[in-house]
Design a protein around this motif. Structure first.
Motif, PDB file in Angstrom:
ATOM      1  N   THR A 151      -5.874  -3.925   1.391  1.00 31.94           N
ATOM      2  CA  THR A 151      -4.852  -3.804   2.427  1.00 31.94           C
ATOM      3  C   THR A 151      -5.394  -4.356   3.733  1.00 31.94           C
ATOM      4  OG1 THR A 151      -3.868  -1.831   1.425  1.00 31.94           O
ATOM      5  CG2 THR A 151      -3.465  -2.165   3.771  1.00 31.94           C
ATOM      6  N   ASP A 152      -4.558  -5.092   4.451  1.00 32.17           N
ATOM      7  CA  ASP A 152      -4.932  -5.630   5.753  1.00 32.17           C
ATOM      8  C   ASP A 152      -4.861  -4.492   6.775  1.00 32.17           C
ATOM      9  OD1 ASP A 152      -4.960  -6.878   8.303  1.00 32.17           O
ATOM     10  OD2 ASP A 152      -4.240  -8.755   7.437  1.00 32.17           O
ATOM     11  N   ILE A 153      -6.007  -3.960   7.156  1.00 31.56           N
ATOM     12  CA  ILE A 153      -6.038  -2.790   8.047  1.00 31.56           C
ATOM     13  C   ILE A 153      -5.469  -3.134   9.415  1.00 31.56           C
ATOM     14  CG2 ILE A 153      -7.529  -1.091   9.168  1.00 31.56           C
ATOM     15  CD1 ILE A 153      -9.473  -1.421   6.802  1.00 31.56           C
ATOM     16  N   ARG A 154      -5.807  -4.293   9.943  1.00 32.92           N
ATOM     17  CA  ARG A 154      -5.288  -4.687  11.263  1.00 32.92           C
ATOM     18  C   ARG A 154      -3.762  -4.702  11.260  1.00 32.92           C
ATOM     19  NH1 ARG A 154      -9.399  -8.543  10.734  1.00 32.92           N
ATOM     20  NH2 ARG A 154     -11.102  -8.379  12.257  1.00 32.92           N
ATOM     21  N   GLU A 155      -3.199  -5.307  10.236  1.00 31.05           N
ATOM     22  CA  GLU A 155      -1.745  -5.436  10.147  1.00 31.05           C
ATOM     23  C   GLU A 155      -1.079  -4.072  10.071  1.00 31.05           C
ATOM     24  OE1 GLU A 155       0.438  -8.750   7.870  1.00 31.05           O
ATOM     25  OE2 GLU A 155       0.515  -7.027   6.501  1.00 31.05           O
ATOM     26  N   VAL A 156      -1.622  -3.193   9.225  1.00 32.43           N
ATOM     27  CA  VAL A 156      -1.048  -1.846   9.087  1.00 32.43           C
ATOM     28  C   VAL A 156      -1.175  -1.076  10.395  1.00 32.43           C
ATOM     29  CG1 VAL A 156      -1.318   0.394   7.941  1.00 32.43           C
ATOM     30  CG2 VAL A 156      -1.367  -1.706   6.592  1.00 32.43           C
ATOM     31  N   ALA A 157      -2.336  -1.149  11.039  1.00 29.12           N
ATOM     32  CA  ALA A 157      -2.556  -0.413  12.287  1.00 29.12           C
ATOM     33  C   ALA A 157      -1.632  -0.908  13.396  1.00 29.12           C
ATOM     34  CB  ALA A 157      -4.015  -0.533  12.709  1.00 29.12           C
ATOM     35  N   GLN A 158      -1.409  -2.211  13.473  1.00 31.36           N
ATOM     36  CA  GLN A 158      -0.496  -2.751  14.477  1.00 31.36           C
ATOM     37  C   GLN A 158       0.927  -2.261  14.251  1.00 31.36           C
ATOM     38  OE1 GLN A 158      -1.103  -6.986  14.152  1.00 31.36           O
ATOM     39  NE2 GLN A 158      -3.139  -6.911  15.091  1.00 31.36           N
ATOM     40  N   LEU A 159       1.361  -2.281  12.988  1.00 27.74           N
ATOM     41  CA  LEU A 159       2.690  -1.780  12.651  1.00 27.74           C
ATOM     42  C   LEU A 159       2.802  -0.289  12.976  1.00 27.74           C
ATOM     43  CD1 LEU A 159       5.466  -2.200  11.263  1.00 27.74           C
ATOM     44  CD2 LEU A 159       4.348  -1.603   9.109  1.00 27.74           C
TER      45      LEU A 159
END
Length: 387
Positions: A151-159
């Motif tokens: 999972t792309d952690i940056r992408e999830v955290a930004q969302l």
């Protein structure tokens, strides 16, 4: 200072009275007050213990967090964090999930009114669709257990931040040596420290790391109130294990790459799941958010009939539950780590009766490869004939 040095130096110079290089184990549960209204910083060992404090400072520093909390097990750490949420709160969770976490969510916390939706977090559209007004957090495993999905952690955290949600990441497989989710935008990191952080299959522990003063104070309250804290002897063992984390992880990873590459060549193996292989679906994302690939390899044999023969033929690798120790272990998720997940859900996710999970240890790679190959060769002989 590099992380390797920080870990090795854990506790060094902290015992000013004696100068002990290995910080002592403090067994005391009660501490004398200097005077009315005064404290040494230690009052009762559930709230704080000097040996545990060294461990908590070390993991907070390693994960680039503001506070660390040591718990009696990885599941105790998860349960403590879940105390942040209330009745009717909703969480979005990785679809491919450790069975113990699923059991806690579905068989315990659901009885208190918390709800969970399991989503392939690699699919941004599905993730956004799953968000409800009552959603409070996204719970991420990456790599997932046992299918090694990334999972792309940056992408999830930004969302999550756009929707004012917490991002919680189980970093057990990667450790802060390879991946630091808080630096990528996550709010909370969890570890089953029994695994790579302890590293020797001899201590049961869980760790929590938080970012931000307000969140840290909330978790500190829960940690003390729930009381599933780690004892001083286990805290000392865990600090000792973490001092060699960098050395061990380098060997785990090099061995895992060799094992994954060899498994792909064997006729008994149908599929191999290891994010360190360049053709793994999550390889590029993993390279972008971590400095390594850990030592976990999962694979499917061609027939469920092979499983028993393979496991009983292993000589160096032990058929055992758990992972992350110096000794190589092989787990059968369908009947061990994921047995509490209903069969139809397991099979939908991909945890079928042909799937095996290897925790690749630090033995000599030639010995591991020879053992795995002879066991796979033996698995091809079913009913007295070669398949």
């Amino acid at each position: 200072m590099h992380l390797e040095t920080k870990l090795v130096q854990a506790g060094v110079g902290k015992d000013e009275k004696t100068g002990a290089v290995s910080f002592p184990v403090y067994y005391a549960t009660a501490y004398r007050h200097p005077a009315l209204g005064q404290s040494t910083g230690y009052d009762y060992s559930r709230t704080a213990n000097p040996t545990r404090s060294i461990l908590e400072e070390t993991i907070a520093c390693a994960e680039s967090g503001d506070a660390g909390f040591a718990c009696a097990s990885g599941m105790a750490a998860v349960h403590t964090v879940m105390g942040l949420f209330s009745q009717n709160d909703h969480l979005i969770v990785s679809l491919d999930l450790y069975g113990g976490t699923y059991r806690l969510f579905e068989q315990v916390l659901s009885r208190y009114g918390q709800t969970f939706t399991y989503i392939d977090l690699r699919d941004r559209h599905k993730l956004e669709e799953a968000i409800r007004p009552e959603t409070k957090a996204i719970f991420v495993e990456t790599p997932t257990n046992p299918l090694m999905q990334i999972t792309d952690i940056r992408e999830v955290a930004q969302l999550a931040k756009r929707h004012q949600l917490l991002t919680i990441v189980d970093n057990t497989f990667m450790t802060p040596y390879c991946q630091r989710p808080l630096e990528l935008g996550a709010d909370i990191v969890l570890h089953s420290a029994t695994k790579y952080l302890g590293g020797h299959n001899d201590v049961l522990a869980g760790l929590i790391v938080t970012k931000g003063e307000e969140l840290s104070e909330k978790v500190r309250f829960l940690h003390n109130s729930i009381g599933a804290v780690l004892g001083p002897q286990d805290s000392w063992l865990l600090v000792r294990g973490m001092k060699t984390l960098a050395l061990r992880m380098d060997r785990h990873q090099s061995n895992a790459f060799a094992v994954a590459s060899k498994l792909r060549e064997h006729p008994a193996v149908a599929e191999v799941f290891y994010p360190g292989l360049a053709d793994h679906e999550g390889y590029d994302v993993q390279k972008g958010q971590s400095s390594g690939f850990s030592g976990m390899v999962s694979f499917r044999v061609r027939s469920s009939e092979q499983v028993g023969l393979f496991l009983q033929s292993l000589r160096i690798v032990s058929f055992a539950e758990s992972l992350g120790g110096v000794e190589s272990l092989c787990t059968y998720p369908a009947t061990q780590t994921h047995a509490d997940i209903p069969q139809e859900i397991r099979e939908y996710v991909g945890v079928c009766d042909r799937l095996l999970r290897l925790s690749v240890g630090i033995e000599h790679p030639d010995d591991l490869l020879a053992d795995l190959c002879q066991a796979l060769d033996a698995s091809l002989v079913v009913g007295g004939t070669v398949r």
